[in-house]
Enzyme design. Structure first.
Site, PDB file in Angstrom:
ATOM      1  N   ARG A   1       0.840  -1.212   0.000  1.00 36.11           N
ATOM      2  CA  ARG A   1       0.000   0.000   0.000  1.00 36.11           C
ATOM      3  C   ARG A   1       0.876   1.263   0.000  1.00 36.11           C
ATOM      4  NH1 ARG A   1      -2.100   1.490   4.546  1.00 36.11           N
ATOM      5  NH2 ARG A   1      -2.587  -0.590   5.271  1.00 36.11           N
TER       6      ARG A   1
ATOM      7  N   ASP B   1      -6.701  18.877 -14.755  1.00 36.78           N
ATOM      8  CA  ASP B   1      -7.103  17.518 -15.120  1.00 36.78           C
ATOM      9  C   ASP B   1      -6.719  17.346 -16.588  1.00 36.78           C
ATOM     10  OD1 ASP B   1      -8.372  15.243 -16.057  1.00 36.78           O
ATOM     11  OD2 ASP B   1     -10.239  15.577 -14.969  1.00 36.78           O
TER      12      ASP B   1
ATOM     13  N   LYS C   1      -7.947   6.295 -19.687  1.00 39.06           N
ATOM     14  CA  LYS C   1      -8.220   6.771 -21.053  1.00 39.06           C
ATOM     15  C   LYS C   1      -6.978   6.619 -21.946  1.00 39.06           C
ATOM     16  CE  LYS C   1     -11.907   7.872 -18.764  1.00 39.06           C
ATOM     17  NZ  LYS C   1     -13.096   7.048 -18.764  1.00 39.06           N
TER      18      LYS C   1
HETATM   19  C1  LIG Z   1     -11.776  14.430 -17.691  1.00 37.66           C
HETATM   20  C2  LIG Z   1     -11.981  13.248 -16.782  1.00 37.66           C
HETATM   21  N1  LIG Z   1     -11.509  13.308 -15.523  1.00 37.66           N
HETATM   22  C3  LIG Z   1     -11.668  12.281 -14.665  1.00 37.66           C
HETATM   23  C4  LIG Z   1     -12.321  11.119 -15.031  1.00 37.66           C
HETATM   24  C5  LIG Z   1     -12.506   9.992 -14.035  1.00 37.66           C
HETATM   25  O1  LIG Z   1     -11.660   8.910 -14.321  1.00 37.66           O
HETATM   26  P1  LIG Z   1     -11.969   7.390 -13.919  1.00 37.66           P
HETATM   27  O2  LIG Z   1     -13.150   6.937 -14.695  1.00 37.66           O
HETATM   28  O3  LIG Z   1     -10.683   6.682 -14.243  1.00 37.66           O
HETATM   29  O4  LIG Z   1     -12.243   7.372 -12.439  1.00 37.66           O
HETATM   30  C6  LIG Z   1     -12.817  11.023 -16.333  1.00 37.66           C
HETATM   31  C7  LIG Z   1     -13.561   9.819 -16.762  1.00 37.66           C
HETATM   32  O5  LIG Z   1     -14.208   9.782 -17.797  1.00 37.66           O
HETATM   33  C8  LIG Z   1     -12.643  12.106 -17.227  1.00 37.66           C
HETATM   34  O6  LIG Z   1     -13.100  12.071 -18.507  1.00 37.66           O
END
Ligand SMILES: Cc1ncc(COP(=O)(O)O)c(C=O)c1O
Length: 375
Positions: free
Chosen positions: A48, A172, A197
């Site tokens: 962890r 992000d 993604k």
């Molecule tokens: C821009 C963005 N941020 C965060 C996330 C969240 O990621 P996760 O699905 O891996 O938890 C997504 C998911 O589609 C996203 O498109």
């Protein structure tokens, strides 16, 4: 400086010293031997806290983004949550009014009085952002292009405003990755990705990451929170993500080129009312996108003539695209976003979102043409 394509091709790939293997092993151990003097000389104690395969990925991501450190999480949301947890209930944060709906639910539905207080603002309008600042504003959350309207935020300008007022900037960068947008150079203090993604890239890993430009109390709190709360990325997913990173350069540049062609096709289609893609000259923030992105990405949203029923019919007619949520993998996806986001959605009912994959653009355009024309 080594080009990012070269870094990607070798990502996480130091030769394994025990065997000479070019491909890193997957280290599954959960616990590590303590030496007679009480130390852990190789730095690993318990899975962890840290794991060699996860660490390999974290170092690769730091190198690619130009950050000083990174932690890999069990999902993008776990990574995002850890960032918000580093702030206190008395703190104020600004988030985009069209932020990814998972983050909006986390902040407004879940935190309540337990987390920082958030105000949702139009991040494309610097004056609106400036006037939303309070004395206790500690962090600005940026998502550019935004999901699913693909609005663009001037990251440099917003970072300067934040810095002057003592607030941190978090980007992000799930949709852009280090390949398309240099988040730290533009002023971010922390970068967050959903690794699910483009990074992992094959619709078979759920993961996330937080990267820091430099050491800070906030990053220390994020690390402690992860170690104590335990949302770490498992070894196999870490390994698959390293494998995905090695082809990110060719995948994403091909996807961006196809997306530009598909956006231009949609822009000229008589059943399409508007196309949201920052690579089009008609996009309201095309100039800002051009100044801060080296490619416009492979996500497109478009609104068709009609409403939800017509949009659903188009999504049901595709044959090459797959009708599914998510993005950033080899297969192209189409999604009626509003019905996925639930009753509080602000997404227009006639909007369809595309994630462009690796198929030939001619096949994708033909598929959309048929779906839009109704045969
Ligand atoms: C821009 C963005 N941020 C965060 C996330 C969240 O990621 P996760 O699905 O891996 O938890 C997504 C998911 O589609 C996203 O498109």
């Amino acid at each position: 400086m080594t080009h990012i394509y070269t870094l990607l091709a070798h990502a996480g790939g130091d030769i394994d010293q025990s065997s000479g293997a070019l491909i890193p092993p997957i280290e599954l151990a959960t616990t590590y031997e303590r030496h007679p003097d009480g130390s852990y000389p190789l730095g690993f104690k318990y899975a962890r806290d840290g794991n060699p395969t996860r660490r390999r990925l974290e170092c690769a991501l730091s190198k690619l983004e130009g950050g000083s450190d990174c932690r890999a999480f069990s999902s993008g949301m776990a990574a995002g949550n850890a960032i918000f947890q580093a702030f206190s209930p008395g703190d104020h944060v600004l988030i985009p009014d069209d932020v990814y709906h998972g983050i909006r639910h986390l902040v407004f539905d879940h935190f309540g009085l337990r987390g920082p207080v958030a105000t949702a603002v139009n991040m494309s309008d610097t004056k609106v952002v400036e006037s939303a600042f309070r004395d206790n504003t500690r962090m600005i959350w940026i998502e550019s292009p935004s999901n699913p309207i693909l609005k663009i935020t001037d990251i440099k300008m917003i970072s300067e405003i934040a810095r002057a007022r003592g607030a941190m900037v978090v980007v992000d960068a799930t949709w852009t990755t280090p390949l398309l947008q240099p988040s730290f150079d533009l002023g971010a203090d922390l970068v967050m990705y959903s690794l699910t993604k483009y990074m992992a890239g094959h619709s078979d890993v759920l993961g996330g990451a937080v990267l820091t430009r430099e050491g800070s109390d906030v990053f220390d709190r994020i690390c402690t929170y992860q170690q104590q709360a335990g949302a770490v990325l498992d070894p196999f997913s870490s390994w698959l993500t390293i494998r995905g990173l090695r082809t990110l350069g060719v995948r994403l540049s091909h996807q961006c080129a196809s997306a530009q062609e598909i956006a231009s096709f949609l822009e000229n289609h008589n059943r399409v009312r508007i196309v949201h893609y920052p690579g089009l000259k008609a996009h309201p923030e095309h100039a800002v996108a051009k100044s801060q992105m080296s490619g416009f990405g492979a996500m497109i949203s478009f609104e068709i003539e009609g409403g939800e029923r017509e949009a659903m019919q188009v999504a049901a007619r595709v044959r090459v695209f797959t009708r599914a949520t998510s993005l950033g993998a080899t297969e192209s996806l189409i999604e009626h976003r509003a019905s996925m986001e639930g009753p509080q959605t602000q997404t227009p009912a006639n909007l369809l979102r595309l994630s462009i994959g690796l198929e030939h653009s001619v096949d994708l355009i033909e598929d959309l043409d048929h779906a839009l024309d109704g045969h």
